[in-house]
Design a protein around this motif. Structure first.
Motif, PDB file in Angstrom:
ATOM      1  N   VAL A  86      -2.291  -4.028  10.858  1.00 15.09           N
ATOM      2  CA  VAL A  86      -2.554  -5.111   9.909  1.00 15.09           C
ATOM      3  C   VAL A  86      -4.038  -5.261   9.586  1.00 15.09           C
ATOM      4  N   SER A  87      -4.913  -4.973  10.527  1.00 11.05           N
ATOM      5  CA  SER A  87      -6.340  -5.091  10.232  1.00 11.05           C
ATOM      6  C   SER A  87      -6.791  -3.995   9.270  1.00 11.05           C
ATOM      7  N   VAL A  88      -6.216  -2.805   9.415  1.00 14.31           N
ATOM      8  CA  VAL A  88      -6.526  -1.707   8.492  1.00 14.31           C
ATOM      9  C   VAL A  88      -5.985  -2.027   7.100  1.00 14.31           C
ATOM     10  N   ALA A  89      -4.754  -2.528   7.037  1.00 19.74           N
ATOM     11  CA  ALA A  89      -4.149  -2.888   5.756  1.00 19.74           C
ATOM     12  C   ALA A  89      -4.951  -3.987   5.053  1.00 19.74           C
ATOM     13  N   THR A  90      -5.429  -4.945   5.823  1.00 20.79           N
ATOM     14  CA  THR A  90      -6.238  -6.017   5.242  1.00 20.79           C
ATOM     15  C   THR A  90      -7.490  -5.451   4.582  1.00 20.79           C
ATOM     16  N   GLY A  91      -8.135  -4.515   5.267  1.00 19.94           N
ATOM     17  CA  GLY A  91      -9.324  -3.891   4.709  1.00 19.94           C
ATOM     18  C   GLY A  91      -9.037  -3.165   3.404  1.00 19.94           C
ATOM     19  N   GLU A 143       5.693   4.397   8.942  1.00 19.51           N
ATOM     20  CA  GLU A 143       6.116   3.477   7.891  1.00 19.51           C
ATOM     21  C   GLU A 143       5.205   2.265   7.703  1.00 19.51           C
ATOM     22  N   SER A 144       4.189   2.114   8.538  1.00 24.92           N
ATOM     23  CA  SER A 144       3.327   0.945   8.372  1.00 24.92           C
ATOM     24  C   SER A 144       1.939   1.216   8.921  1.00 24.92           C
ATOM     25  N   LEU A 145       0.985   0.411   8.453  1.00 29.92           N
ATOM     26  CA  LEU A 145      -0.386   0.465   8.940  1.00 29.92           C
ATOM     27  C   LEU A 145      -0.649  -0.702   9.881  1.00 29.92           C
ATOM     28  N   LEU A 163       0.841  -1.184   0.000  1.00 28.83           N
ATOM     29  CA  LEU A 163       0.000   0.000   0.000  1.00 28.83           C
ATOM     30  C   LEU A 163       0.882   1.242   0.000  1.00 28.83           C
ATOM     31  N   PRO A 164       0.564   2.254  -0.787  1.00 32.81           N
ATOM     32  CA  PRO A 164       1.364   3.483  -0.751  1.00 32.81           C
ATOM     33  C   PRO A 164       1.174   4.201   0.579  1.00 32.81           C
TER      34      PRO A 164
END
Length: 245
Positions: A229-234, A225-227, A218-219
């Motif tokens: 993991v539950s937000v990134a999954t969405g 530097e990171s999201l 994800l950009p």
């Protein structure tokens, strides 16, 4: 939701495992000895059940005065599905399914939030490893808003073996990782796919990354530097929906 179902005592836990109960974790008292204890240890190892050796005070706290014999087991509030049977059924019944694979997501609430998003985005099944994954507790059920009862969850011995099986079924594997130049918008998600999300700390195991079909990130435009993991999954799952529309 009341506290997690527990089983107390060496023999009771052995019988539960042999009967096929879905055991989330077994707590064993440190320095415990005896033939029955060794039998339970051997069974835990052969079935790849998560376990911890803890002080007697921890066992006493878990058992709340019950006769525990130095061992307490937590039973999952759901029944896990057979991996191959579930995958074969879904591929037969659903055109271009999306599967979600979690490579040792260890936070219970993250897991619950991921399950909720997966259910809302039409994920056909979730695949987790037997070791290193978050226990499915009352917190996980609550955070999922009950979605955990509406989606098949499969436990496998090894994530890599599950990947190979999915690939043999013409399912493309997409890894969410920062170790790539491709963003999620560069990767096709319109066919049968399985998305892999890595653990909160180390991400996806490097050996797993070597065998996937696509890697995507994800950009991130801010300083962090990171999201989560539950937000990134969405974000990944809703991009899959966007492409399919």
């Amino acid at each position: 939701m009341t506290e997690d179902t527990k089983i107390y005592g060496l023999r009771a836990i052995i019988e539960a495992i042999e009967a096929g109960k879905d055991i989330e974790k077994v707590y064993l008292q440190k320095e415990l000895e005896g033939d029955l204890f060794k039998e339970l240890e051997s069974l835990i190892k052969s079935k790849r059940i998560s376990s911890s050796y803890v002080p007697e005070i921890k066992i006493e706290k878990l058992s709340k005065g019950r006769n525990h014999q130095g061992a307490v087991a937590k039973v999952a509030p759901i029944s896990f599905q057979d991996f191959e049977i579930t995958i074969n059924r879904i591929i037969k019944d659903i055109e271009s399914p999306i599967f979600l694979m979690l490579d040792q997501i260890s936070d219970t609430r993250n897991f619950g939030a991921i399950v909720r998003t997966a259910e809302c985005t039409g994920v056909s099944a979730i695949i987790i490893s037997k070791t290193g994954s978050a226990p499915i507790t009352a917190d996980a059920v609550k955070t999922s808003a009950g979605a955990i009862f509406n989606i098949p969850i499969c436990k496998v011995d090894h994530i890599k073996d599950a990947i190979y099986y999915l690939q043999s079924c013409d399912v493309k594997i997409v890894a969410a990782t920062e170790k790539t130049d491709n963003t999620i918008y560069d990767v096709p998600l319109t066919g049968s796919h399985a998305l892999i999300m890595g653990s909160e700390g180390r991400g996806i195991n490097p050996s797993v990354l070597k065998i996937v079909d696509y890697k995507a990130k994800l950009p991130l435009l801010g300083k962090i530097e990171s999201l989560n993991v539950s937000v990134a999954t969405g974000a990944f799952l809703y991009e899959a929906i966007r492409q399919r529309q």
